[in-house]
Design a protein around this motif. Structure first.
Motif, short mmCIF file in Angstrom:
data_model
loop_
_atom_site.label_atom_id
_atom_site.label_comp_id
_atom_site.label_asym_id
_atom_site.label_seq_id
_atom_site.Cartn_x
_atom_site.Cartn_y
_atom_site.Cartn_z
N MET A 212 0.82 -1.20 0.00
CA MET A 212 0.00 0.00 0.00
C MET A 212 0.86 1.26 0.00
O MET A 212 0.42 2.32 -0.41
N GLY B 214 -7.29 1.07 -4.11
CA GLY B 214 -7.20 -0.04 -3.16
C GLY B 214 -6.23 -1.10 -3.63
O GLY B 214 -5.64 -0.99 -4.71
N THR C 84 -11.33 -4.22 -4.88
CA THR C 84 -10.12 -3.95 -4.10
C THR C 84 -10.39 -4.30 -2.63
O THR C 84 -11.51 -4.19 -2.14
N GLU C 85 -9.35 -4.70 -1.93
CA GLU C 85 -9.47 -5.05 -0.51
C GLU C 85 -8.10 -4.95 0.13
O GLU C 85 -7.22 -5.74 -0.22
N PRO C 86 -7.83 -3.99 1.00
CA PRO C 86 -8.74 -2.92 1.40
C PRO C 86 -8.92 -1.87 0.31
O PRO C 86 -8.12 -1.78 -0.61
N SER C 87 -9.99 -1.08 0.47
CA SER C 87 -10.28 0.00 -0.48
C SER C 87 -10.17 1.34 0.24
O SER C 87 -10.40 1.41 1.45
N VAL C 88 -9.82 2.34 -0.52
CA VAL C 88 -9.70 3.69 0.07
C VAL C 88 -10.28 4.76 -0.84
O VAL C 88 -10.36 4.58 -2.06
#
Ligand code: DAH
Length: 348
Positions: free
Chosen positions: A227, A291, A258-262
């Protein structure tokens, strides 16, 4: 008057008159007046039939001489008038190369195209490839392959125009992820791509919604992508688009692929973060979603999520241009009003 005298009279008059001529029209009038069927010379020569046998050749010869003289003078005058006309034209049509030219009106790329190209430049510089997707897309790629199966509730947010039950106008650029992933040969290196283009939604057009707008998709897949790579990349983007002093912040969000997503915000380029009308007093402006690529998306494209992973992002150049240039109605971009479009010159 005797024929002889009439002939020398004609000869003298013709000389003077032809001499005074300045135009082709006048010259032609004189030719007809002297040599034409009813011309002066012709008239005189007609009278020859009444002459005696001795006189006839004498007058005949004289008549021919006068005709030749007049003909020669007519021809010479014609040549000199032609020359004069040509010289006059040449001198009038001289080209003054020192005159300032008339600047042609030069068009420019549409403001959205300019914004997309600016973003493309940045990513090309970071080694990304630019991929073109399909605006007319399969439901399967638009939804299923980005982990949005039939009846998934998140499909509700992206209703669109259907061509058949299976073919639609894509609602986002995310299907290009799957189309590129399934073709990528990882033995040749990581996948780093962006894909700009038009997308469609069944939206009621208003100041912030248009049934057709643009997105730029991004996807990076390799071994050991974290990330931190995503954050560094998006920070470079924020600085390029909104200025060197910009910072970004990531907020947790949800996207099926996506995982995690932002959600990604950039510190306000107008107030620098203090709070103003552009950032609605928050100091931050939301610019895109992103993400870490969902393992299911990789698996469906034949990529092993135990080995490979990466990040994706999706942004709207229309929204970015609106923020950057203070455009308060997205529909302005699609009205083709020259007065509006001419204001934007991102590059030179
Ligand atoms: N496809 C999303 C949309 O249209 C945008 C998006 C969000 C794309 C996050 C991404 C992403 O690649 O990681 O709303």
């Amino acid at each position: 008057m005797e024929l002889k005298d009439r002939l020398s009279d004609i000869s003298a008059k013709a000389k003077i008159e032809i001499n005074a001529v300045t135009t082709m029209e006048e010259l032609e009038t004189l030719r007809v007046a002297y040599l034409g069927k009813k011309g002066a010379l012709t008239q005189v020569l007609k009278g020859m039939k009444d002459l005696s046998a001795e006189e006839r050749p004498v007058i005949g010869q004289l008549g021919n001489k006068v005709r030749d003289e007049i003909t020669t003078q007519l021809t010479e005058t014609k040549t000199s008038i032609e020359k004069e006309v040509l010289n006059k034209r040449l001198s009038e049509e001289t080209l003054d190369v020192t005159l300032p030219g008339i600047k042609p009106k030069k068009g420019q790329a549409h403001v959205i195209t300019q914004s997309i190209e600016e973003i493309e430049d940045l990513f090309l510089g970071m080694g990304y490839q630019i991929v073109e997707g399909n605006e007319v897309e399969e439901d399967y790629y638009n939804f299923e392959r980005v982990n949005l199966p039939q009846n998934h509730p998140a499909r509700d947010m992206q209703d669109t125009f259907y061509i058949t039950n299976e073919i639609l106008l894509r609602t986002h650029t995310s299907p290009v992820q799957a189309r590129t992933l399934e073709k990528h040969d990882f033995s040749k290196g990581p996948l780093k791509m962006i894909s700009p283009g038009k997308v469609y939604r069944r939206d009621t057009d208003d100041a912030t919604h248009s049934h057709q707008f643009h997105q730029i998709e991004g996807l990076v897949i390799d071994k050991h992508i974290t990330m931190a790579d995503l954050k560094g990349t998006l920070e470079a983007l924020a600085k390029k688009m909104f200025g060197e002093n910009r910072e970004i912040r990531l907020r947790p969000s949800y996207f099926p692929f996506t995982e995690p997503s932002v959600e990604v915000d950039v510190s306000c380029f107008k107030c620098g973060g203090k709070g103003c009308n552009v950032c609605k007093q928050t100091g931050w402006i939301e610019i895109l979603g992103a993400g870490m690529t969902h393992p299911e998306v990789l698996r469906m494209s034949g990529v092993d999520p135990e080995i490979y992973g990466g990040f994706a992002f999706g942004m709207g150049p229309d929204r970015i241009a609106m923020l950057k240039y203070g455009v308060d109605d997205i529909r302005n971009f699609y009205l083709n009003d020259q007065r509006f479009l001419e204001q934007f010159k991102v590059k030179g």
